[in-house]
Design an enzyme around this catalytic site. Structure first.
Site, PDB file in Angstrom:
ATOM      1  N   CYS A   1      -7.261  -2.557   0.635  1.00 19.61           N
ATOM      2  CA  CYS A   1      -8.059  -1.863   1.642  1.00 19.61           C
ATOM      3  C   CYS A   1      -8.365  -0.428   1.184  1.00 19.61           C
ATOM      4  O   CYS A   1      -9.168  -0.234   0.274  1.00 19.61           O
ATOM      5  CB  CYS A   1      -7.359  -1.912   2.997  1.00 19.61           C
ATOM      6  SG  CYS A   1      -8.478  -1.576   4.387  1.00 19.61           S
TER       7      CYS A   1
ATOM      8  N   HIS B   1      -6.698  -7.711   3.658  1.00 16.22           N
ATOM      9  CA  HIS B   1      -5.232  -7.571   3.664  1.00 16.22           C
ATOM     10  C   HIS B   1      -4.575  -8.916   3.329  1.00 16.22           C
ATOM     11  O   HIS B   1      -4.204  -9.676   4.229  1.00 16.22           O
ATOM     12  CB  HIS B   1      -4.750  -7.098   5.034  1.00 16.22           C
ATOM     13  CG  HIS B   1      -5.095  -5.693   5.356  1.00 16.22           C
ATOM     14  ND1 HIS B   1      -4.202  -4.646   5.234  1.00 16.22           N
ATOM     15  CD2 HIS B   1      -6.243  -5.132   5.794  1.00 16.22           C
ATOM     16  CE1 HIS B   1      -4.784  -3.511   5.583  1.00 16.22           C
ATOM     17  NE2 HIS B   1      -6.027  -3.783   5.934  1.00 16.22           N
TER      18      HIS B   1
ATOM     19  N   GLU C   1      -1.652  -9.513   2.353  1.00 11.62           N
ATOM     20  CA  GLU C   1      -0.237  -9.558   2.744  1.00 11.62           C
ATOM     21  C   GLU C   1      -0.023 -10.282   4.067  1.00 11.62           C
ATOM     22  O   GLU C   1       1.047 -10.854   4.307  1.00 11.62           O
ATOM     23  CB  GLU C   1       0.353  -8.142   2.809  1.00 11.62           C
ATOM     24  CG  GLU C   1      -0.153  -7.252   3.926  1.00 11.62           C
ATOM     25  CD  GLU C   1      -1.401  -6.455   3.603  1.00 11.62           C
ATOM     26  OE1 GLU C   1      -1.665  -5.441   4.271  1.00 11.62           O
ATOM     27  OE2 GLU C   1      -2.126  -6.862   2.667  1.00 11.62           O
TER      28      GLU C   1
END
Length: 537
Positions: A382, A508, A510
């Site tokens: 990001c 993102h 994750e």
């Protein structure tokens, strides 16, 4: 009789005892026994969602596929269960009151005086039942945030009391997570705080059927008997939850204590099979037996609170285990890069983390430059990707003072700029590009190779984008804008040609890493760091 069963998890004595981990562990065990489970979080704060909360205040904001900005506990739910959560899995007091007030303004209460009971409690009950009534789940676990006795939690406790009565016998179960403190001066564990906590809960009309006791020392049979007697639960329903080396140990600890078995007994559900934890325990074995340690620098501006980057840290644990390495995450504050020069030289990989605002930006740019020039595996997420573009624009394209308009509205080279449809937005909450967006990866790119696909979908949480006016210049000098969203033509991923691993993503990744499915980008990054470490030696 209700088709879906409900389990409510409350907390007492202290906050931060791990209600989310206990709820996720029990849900995992029930899932491993063949039941379809999901978990919901009821948060008593008045914010609509955590989207506008400071990471220092509340930790990471987790984002679901459908774009809900939620509490970080939903990340634990997904990592344990490998099942997506949604807006329905996250409820706040702010959202409850907002809904009730909107209904009152529309005249839906027909002139009645709007009160906590029944209007607020009815709204809470409706939100609790949404997942159960979907027909997708056998058991819905609901974690009630805060600590029993908190004034802001009272409407939730009352709603649970009413719902348990309405659902009938054996259709709802109350689990109370509590603390058994150890007094070193006396050399003993004390049960009195738990007794008081249960008493407070019972004063609200709820009697817990299972006690889960967080403790630093094993609780003996005497303490179990005492708690059972004074808290009005069966002795076998007093469950020890001792400190563990890793949160991923907790499901196995709960199996040993029989938490899942007694929960099924209380709900009058058949014990279908022994829990299938083969894959889970294979992951745990690899996690604990890794011989090589890699040092990965996490460059961010909220590093003082580890929960600010919770999903990234957990994604490293997943990818490390499956690469048979242990990841030592070195937190580096981007405001103090000059103090960390020697540490950066010792790293096997650098991840520049997400974030918002101008503070600490120069440090992130310096970290990107070091990784690019010294051929260290680099991963930008990001804002981390945006910093990689700014660094490249300044130092390779020689665009002096290139920047993001988030940091400098008057930059002569706005390589990162705000979307046109975002420019007139005043409200900050829930107005970013959120949730799952498609991305088409360029054929033959490193990203396409990593994903083994040209079409992917990932979760977003940002407002500023790569300025397409500069893409040709970036690509002429070797930065490949390898992924785009076809609908908006916005750049989603970048990579460098002449670098062992230099990847930036606007989304993102994750958020989607789980124990069962470690994210391919983290897997590839750790693999590159492992290779770098080997070649360094």
């Amino acid at each position: 009789m209700a088709e879906t069963k409900y389990i409510f998890v409350t907390g007492g004595v202290s906050s931060s005892l791990g209600k989310g981990i206990i709820a996720a562990s029990l849900a995992k065990l029930l899932q491993a026994r063949g039941y379809k489970t999901t978990i919901q979080k009821l948060d008593p704060y008045i914010n609509i969602d955590p989207g506008t909360l400071n990471p220092y205040e509340h930790g990471e904001c987790f984002v679901t596929e459908d774009g809900a900005e939620t509490d970080l506990d939903l990340g634990h739910y997904e990592r344990f269960l490998n099942v997506n959560t949604s807006q329905a899995n996250s409820v706040t007091t702010g959202r409850i009151y907002q809904s009730v007030i909107n209904k009152e303004r529309r005249g839906e209460y027909l002139g009645k005086t709007v009160q906590v009971i029944p209007h607020i409690t009815n709204e809470i009950k409706d939100r609790i039942k949404i997942l159960g009534e979907s027909g997708d789940y056998d058991i819905v676990l609901t974690e009630i945030g805060g600590t029993v006795g908190d004034i802001e939690s009272l409407p939730y406790i009352e709603a649970v009391r009413q719902l348990k009565w309405e659902l009938g016998d054996n259709n709802a179960l109350i689990i109370h997570l509590t603390l058994i403190p150890y007094l070193s001066a006396a050399g003993e564990l004390k049960t009195k705080p738990t007794q008081h906590s249960v008493k407070t809960l019972m004063e609200s009309g709820i009697s817990p059927e299972i006690l889960v006791c967080r403790t630093e020392h094993h609780i003996g049979e005497d303490i179990r008997k005492k708690l059972a007697l004074f808290c009005n639960v069966k002795q076998e329903a007093v469950i020890e939850s001792i400190d563990a080396d890793t949160i991923y140990d907790v499901p196995n600890l709960m199996v040993e204590e029989g938490l899942d078995v007694i929960a099924l007994e209380k709900l009058k559900l058949p014990n279908k099979q022994e829990p299938d934890l083969k894959q889970w325990n294979s992951f745990l074995s690899r996690l604990k037996n890794a011989k090589t340690t890699l040092k990965i620098g996490l460059v961010g501006k909220y590093v003082e609170l580890q929960d600010s980057y919770k999903s990234i840290l957990e994604a490293f644990i997943h990818a490390g285990a499956y690469n048979d390495v242990k990841i030592e995450t070195i937190s580096i504050h981007s405001e103090f890069m000059d103090d960390n020069t020697e540490i950066i030289k010792s790293l096997d990989g650098i991840l520049v983390a997400p974030g918002f605002g101008e503070r600490g930006i120069q440090g992130k740019i310096e970290a990107v430059k070091y990784a690019r020039e010294h051929q260290i595996p680099f991963f930008g997420i990001c804002l981390g990707m945006q910093m990689a573009i700014i660094e490249f624009a300044r130092n390779v394209l020689n665009l002096e003072n290139a920047n993001s308009t988030e940091m400098d509205k008057n930059t002569p080279h706005p390589v990162i700029d705000i979307m046109d449809d975002q420019k007139k937005i005043v409200d900050m909450g829930g107005t970013m590009r959120l949730g799952a967006w498609d991305c088409e990866l360029r054929e033959g790119s490193k990203l396409a190779e990593i994903y083994q696909s040209q079409n992917i979908s990932e979760r977003h949480r940002h407002r500023y984008e790569v300025n397409n006016k500069y893409v040709d210049q970036l690509e002429e000098k070797g930065m490949i804008c390898s992924g785009r969203n076809k609908e908006t033509d916005l750049v989603e991923t970048i990579e460098l040609e002449d670098h062992p691993f230099f990847v930036g993503v606007q989304f993102h990744p994750e958020y989607k890493s789980t124990v069962s499915n470690p994210h391919p980008l983290f897997m590839a990054f750790v693999e590159a760091a492992k290779k770098f470490n080997t070649e360094k030696e």
